[in-house]
Design a protein around this motif. Sequence first.
Motif, PDB file in Angstrom:
ATOM      1  N   ASN A   1      48.967  50.069  39.781  1.00 33.26           N
ATOM      2  CA  ASN A   1      49.219  49.518  39.562  1.00 33.26           C
ATOM      3  C   ASN A   1      49.337  49.247  37.875  1.00 33.26           C
ATOM      4  O   ASN A   1      49.580  48.828  37.192  1.00 33.26           O
ATOM      5  CB  ASN A   1      50.629  47.814  40.007  1.00 33.26           C
ATOM      6  N   SER A   2      48.286  49.345  37.469  1.00 32.15           N
ATOM      7  CA  SER A   2      47.380  49.872  36.275  1.00 32.15           C
ATOM      8  C   SER A   2      46.179  50.527  36.081  1.00 32.15           C
ATOM      9  O   SER A   2      46.387  51.465  37.337  1.00 32.15           O
ATOM     10  CB  SER A   2      46.633  48.591  36.206  1.00 32.15           C
ATOM     11  N   VAL A   3      46.172  50.884  34.921  1.00 32.83           N
ATOM     12  CA  VAL A   3      45.713  52.089  35.402  1.00 32.83           C
ATOM     13  C   VAL A   3      44.349  51.100  34.129  1.00 32.83           C
ATOM     14  O   VAL A   3      44.606  50.793  33.270  1.00 32.83           O
ATOM     15  CB  VAL A   3      45.813  52.726  33.646  1.00 32.83           C
TER      16      VAL A   3
ATOM     17  N   GLY B   1      35.583  49.277  44.286  1.00 37.51           N
ATOM     18  CA  GLY B   1      35.592  47.714  44.203  1.00 37.51           C
ATOM     19  C   GLY B   1      35.827  46.820  43.192  1.00 37.51           C
ATOM     20  O   GLY B   1      36.747  45.771  43.965  1.00 37.51           O
ATOM     21  N   ARG B   2      36.284  47.645  41.878  1.00 34.92           N
ATOM     22  CA  ARG B   2      37.111  46.418  40.695  1.00 34.92           C
ATOM     23  C   ARG B   2      38.292  46.541  41.045  1.00 34.92           C
ATOM     24  O   ARG B   2      39.225  45.221  40.519  1.00 34.92           O
ATOM     25  CB  ARG B   2      36.479  46.990  39.573  1.00 34.92           C
ATOM     26  N   HIS B   3      39.338  47.543  41.533  1.00 36.53           N
ATOM     27  CA  HIS B   3      39.753  47.895  42.205  1.00 36.53           C
ATOM     28  C   HIS B   3      41.065  46.886  42.988  1.00 36.53           C
ATOM     29  O   HIS B   3      41.844  46.306  42.365  1.00 36.53           O
ATOM     30  CB  HIS B   3      41.200  49.507  42.077  1.00 36.53           C
ATOM     31  N   THR B   4      39.783  46.838  44.147  1.00 39.42           N
ATOM     32  CA  THR B   4      40.331  45.741  45.383  1.00 39.42           C
ATOM     33  C   THR B   4      40.160  44.524  45.063  1.00 39.42           C
ATOM     34  O   THR B   4      40.514  43.973  46.252  1.00 39.42           O
ATOM     35  CB  THR B   4      40.136  46.691  46.291  1.00 39.42           C
ATOM     36  N   GLY B   5      39.292  44.243  44.462  1.00 32.46           N
ATOM     37  CA  GLY B   5      38.211  42.508  44.577  1.00 32.46           C
ATOM     38  C   GLY B   5      37.491  42.749  45.813  1.00 32.46           C
ATOM     39  O   GLY B   5      37.127  41.567  45.905  1.00 32.46           O
ATOM     40  N   GLY B   6      36.629  43.782  45.526  1.00 32.96           N
ATOM     41  CA  GLY B   6      35.231  43.813  46.548  1.00 32.96           C
ATOM     42  C   GLY B   6      36.423  44.018  47.970  1.00 32.96           C
ATOM     43  O   GLY B   6      35.225  44.514  49.099  1.00 32.96           O
ATOM     44  N   ALA B   7      37.616  44.016  48.387  1.00 32.74           N
ATOM     45  CA  ALA B   7      38.104  44.165  49.593  1.00 32.74           C
ATOM     46  C   ALA B   7      38.036  45.828  50.063  1.00 32.74           C
ATOM     47  O   ALA B   7      38.488  46.414  49.129  1.00 32.74           O
ATOM     48  CB  ALA B   7      40.009  43.280  49.883  1.00 32.74           C
TER      49      ALA B   7
END
Length: 169
Positions: free
Chosen positions: A4-6, A38-44
């Motif tokens: 949802n973001s670039v 990792g940044r995009h998923t918050g580490g999940a």
Amino acid sequence: MAVNSVRRVPVEGMARHPQDPVAVLQRRIVDQIVDEVGRHTGGAAPRAVGVAFAGPISADDLVLAAPTVWGQRGEPLPLGQLLTERIGAPVVVVNDLTAAAWRYAATETEPFCLLTVSSGIGNKVFRGGEVLLDADGHGGELGHWVCDPSPEAPLCDCGARGHLAAIAS
């Protein structure tokens, strides 16, 4: 998780590290993609990841070349396999223009040809429910054809001279 973001970041390739050998640049690229996921998923751990990459990609996610990323040299890179191992989720890798053609195929019912002129030049043809590619993922890569063989020909992003991309981009 939907995108949802670039976030735009410079590629850790030869433009940033011109003295690094190809193998080092390839490791940098793999590390960078893993870090960005990792940044995009918050580490999940994501369920799956799709990567649109510059260069011809074989049917088994092998990057055969990446002239604008690590130059015209180097061994093919099993990017899909490496990322799957590092991220812990299935990763599919396709050529960036192939990915764009699939995006437009979602709304277009007639055959079409998608062209791009950017750091590279290429096209993809979508017909009969598929992007037309050979077994090695080639289909419309024409930016690195030599059009001007003279020694003073324009310099291409890949480091060679006289390529169509250098002249037209």
